[in-house]
Motif scaffolding. Structure first.
Motif, PDB file in Angstrom:
ATOM      1  N   UNK A   1      27.224  46.813  43.391  1.00  0.00           N
ATOM      2  CA  UNK A   1      28.658  46.503  43.458  1.00  0.00           C
ATOM      3  C   UNK A   1      29.036  45.537  42.339  1.00  0.00           C
ATOM      4  N   UNK A   2      30.203  45.772  41.739  1.00  0.00           N
ATOM      5  CA  UNK A   2      30.687  44.890  40.679  1.00  0.00           C
ATOM      6  C   UNK A   2      31.724  43.938  41.261  1.00  0.00           C
ATOM      7  N   UNK A   3      31.471  42.634  41.118  1.00  0.00           N
ATOM      8  CA  UNK A   3      32.298  41.628  41.788  1.00  0.00           C
ATOM      9  C   UNK A   3      33.718  41.546  41.243  1.00  0.00           C
ATOM     10  N   UNK A   4      33.949  42.060  40.046  1.00  0.00           N
ATOM     11  CA  UNK A   4      35.255  41.849  39.427  1.00  0.00           C
ATOM     12  C   UNK A   4      36.307  42.822  39.892  1.00  0.00           C
ATOM     13  N   UNK A   5      36.943  42.547  41.001  1.00  0.00           N
ATOM     14  CA  UNK A   5      37.999  43.418  41.504  1.00  0.00           C
ATOM     15  C   UNK A   5      38.472  42.870  42.834  1.00  0.00           C
ATOM     16  N   UNK A   6      39.727  43.139  43.168  1.00  0.00           N
ATOM     17  CA  UNK A   6      40.250  42.593  44.417  1.00  0.00           C
ATOM     18  C   UNK A   6      39.604  43.293  45.619  1.00  0.00           C
ATOM     19  N   UNK A   7      39.080  42.501  46.534  1.00  0.00           N
ATOM     20  CA  UNK A   7      38.500  43.035  47.766  1.00  0.00           C
ATOM     21  C   UNK A   7      39.432  42.692  48.919  1.00  0.00           C
ATOM     22  N   UNK A   8      40.039  43.709  49.539  1.00  0.00           N
ATOM     23  CA  UNK A   8      40.986  43.435  50.629  1.00  0.00           C
ATOM     24  C   UNK A   8      40.304  42.677  51.784  1.00  0.00           C
ATOM     25  N   UNK A   9      41.141  41.997  52.552  1.00  0.00           N
ATOM     26  CA  UNK A   9      40.628  41.186  53.669  1.00  0.00           C
ATOM     27  C   UNK A   9      39.759  42.005  54.614  1.00  0.00           C
ATOM     28  N   UNK A  10      40.178  43.257  54.876  1.00  0.00           N
ATOM     29  CA  UNK A  10      39.422  44.094  55.822  1.00  0.00           C
ATOM     30  C   UNK A  10      37.985  44.290  55.344  1.00  0.00           C
ATOM     31  N   UNK A  11      37.804  44.504  54.031  1.00  0.00           N
ATOM     32  CA  UNK A  11      36.448  44.721  53.519  1.00  0.00           C
ATOM     33  C   UNK A  11      35.680  43.402  53.425  1.00  0.00           C
ATOM     34  N   UNK A  12      36.394  42.297  53.184  1.00  0.00           N
ATOM     35  CA  UNK A  12      35.675  41.010  53.199  1.00  0.00           C
ATOM     36  C   UNK A  12      35.112  40.747  54.599  1.00  0.00           C
TER      37      UNK A  12
END
Lengths: 239, 239
Positions: free
Chosen positions: B161-172
């Motif tokens: 996985x590449x950390x550079x990108x918005x991760x929505x709350x649901x996936x966090x």
């Protein structure tokens, strides 16, 4: 440099115990030489014949590097002073009692680094005249000694540093002056080595070409594939 | 699955554009098959023909993996709704004005992930019947989709996985349920992707076998050797 004993292993690696004045050391050389040299040291002066270091050294030698290690003053096979014994006892006592150990480490590891670094440079002088060693030099392991060598020893071209070990204040300051490529290895839940302090140190290194590898688990849980990654890191820089 | 065009590259890699209903995709397969499959997606639905993704896919195919990518709804070659256009314009405007973009990203990327994941599963169904694809499946790239697939799709065995990108709350939130091996790639000074948020996400992943690789520089500065490291990571898990 006086060779005390030698063993040829099944994988072609030649292992030699040596002394250099009062410094005891081990040199592993691969079947095909000349090979680039990697200086390999355990954090905080653990003995050079510690099984994890020996396994790592032999794997890197089988991969194609000459690997050398020495015992730091008062460590491994070398005589301990009464002050050394007292410092170690103080550390053990403080850790068992769950007390802060930073100041004890500072007063013990700080001077140990000061004494160890000139011996590594003496060892480097002696090793680089051997015909079976060639090319630029890498450093692997003990972070504080690696930082000191990286900023004082121009023959060191790249370093793989293990975050799990006390880094004296002087070396934390010097980290900003490090300009060689670094691979910094962190165990995410290393007991006794605060994660944030390691991340801050990674951030502080002055070099632009630095990579952090972090894996799960405690101090001794580094996965086997990090030795391979280390070999490949040196492969990019020791040419 | 309908093949639209195919090219055989000099390195033996076969590149095929396909459609699967309204989903456009590309499949790269190595000279020797059957090969393990890696699903490769760009963060936040960037087009599948983006040059960096294509270069990465071709390198991994030349290494021995079948690599597939698709455009997410409203992305790449697919028609955009007026709502898509407005959201993108809002993001651009907010970023140029230096305003917070989290809520805009949340309202755009959150639903995009919900729509993209079932399409990846449909694609997986179609690809796994091809004789040139065999073995377990890896996932690479877009973190939010990877998290969702890792917790809902048992055929995914490992993810880079590449950390550079918005991760929505649901996936966090879902990150804690991820139990497959992970390689998490972070650019230390990725503009617009806060470092601490990425480190917190790495910490949150439920899997015990996770590795963080962090390198210097901004969003597009990932060094070339991380593609090789990714190939070797999949080599350990797609057997």
């Amino acid at each position: 440099m006086q060779v005390i004993s030698e063993i040829r292993h099944d994988d072609g690696v030649l292992e030699r115990e040596f002394t250099l004045g009062e410094i005891p050391g081990t040199l592993w050389t691969p079947g095909s030489t000349p090979a680039p040299l990697v200086l390999m040291a355990h954090n905080n002066g653990l003995p050079r014949n510690q099984s994890r270091l020996v396994a790592r050294a032999r794997q890197s030698a089988a991969y194609g590097y000459a690997v050398a290690t020495i015992d730091a003053p008062g460590c491994g096979d070398r005589p301990r002073s009464a002050a050394d014994e007292k410092a170690r006892a103080d550390i053990r006592r403080a850790m068992q009692a769950g007390e802060p150990v930073d100041e004890i480490f500072e007063s013990f590891i700080g001077p140990l680094v000061e004494k160890a670094v000139p011996e590594w440079r003496t060892t480097l002088d002696a090793l680089l005249v051997l015909p079976e060693i060639g090319g630029p030099v890498g450093y692997s392991g003990w972070t504080a000694v690696g930082i000191r060598l990286a900023v004082t020893e121009p023959r060191i071209a790249a370093a793989g540093l293990f975050a799990g070990g006390y880094v004296p204040r002087a070396q934390r300051e010097e980290a900003r002056q490090v300009s060689i490529p670094l691979l910094f290895l962190l165990q995410w839940d290393d007991e006794g080595n605060p994660r944030q302090r390691a991340l801050d140190l990674f951030d502080a290194f002055g070099t632009k070409e630095k990579t952090l590898h972090a894996n799960m688990g405690g101090h001794v849980g580094t996965p086997y594939f990090e030795v391979e990654d280390g070999n490949r890191f040196f492969g990019r820089h020791l040419k």
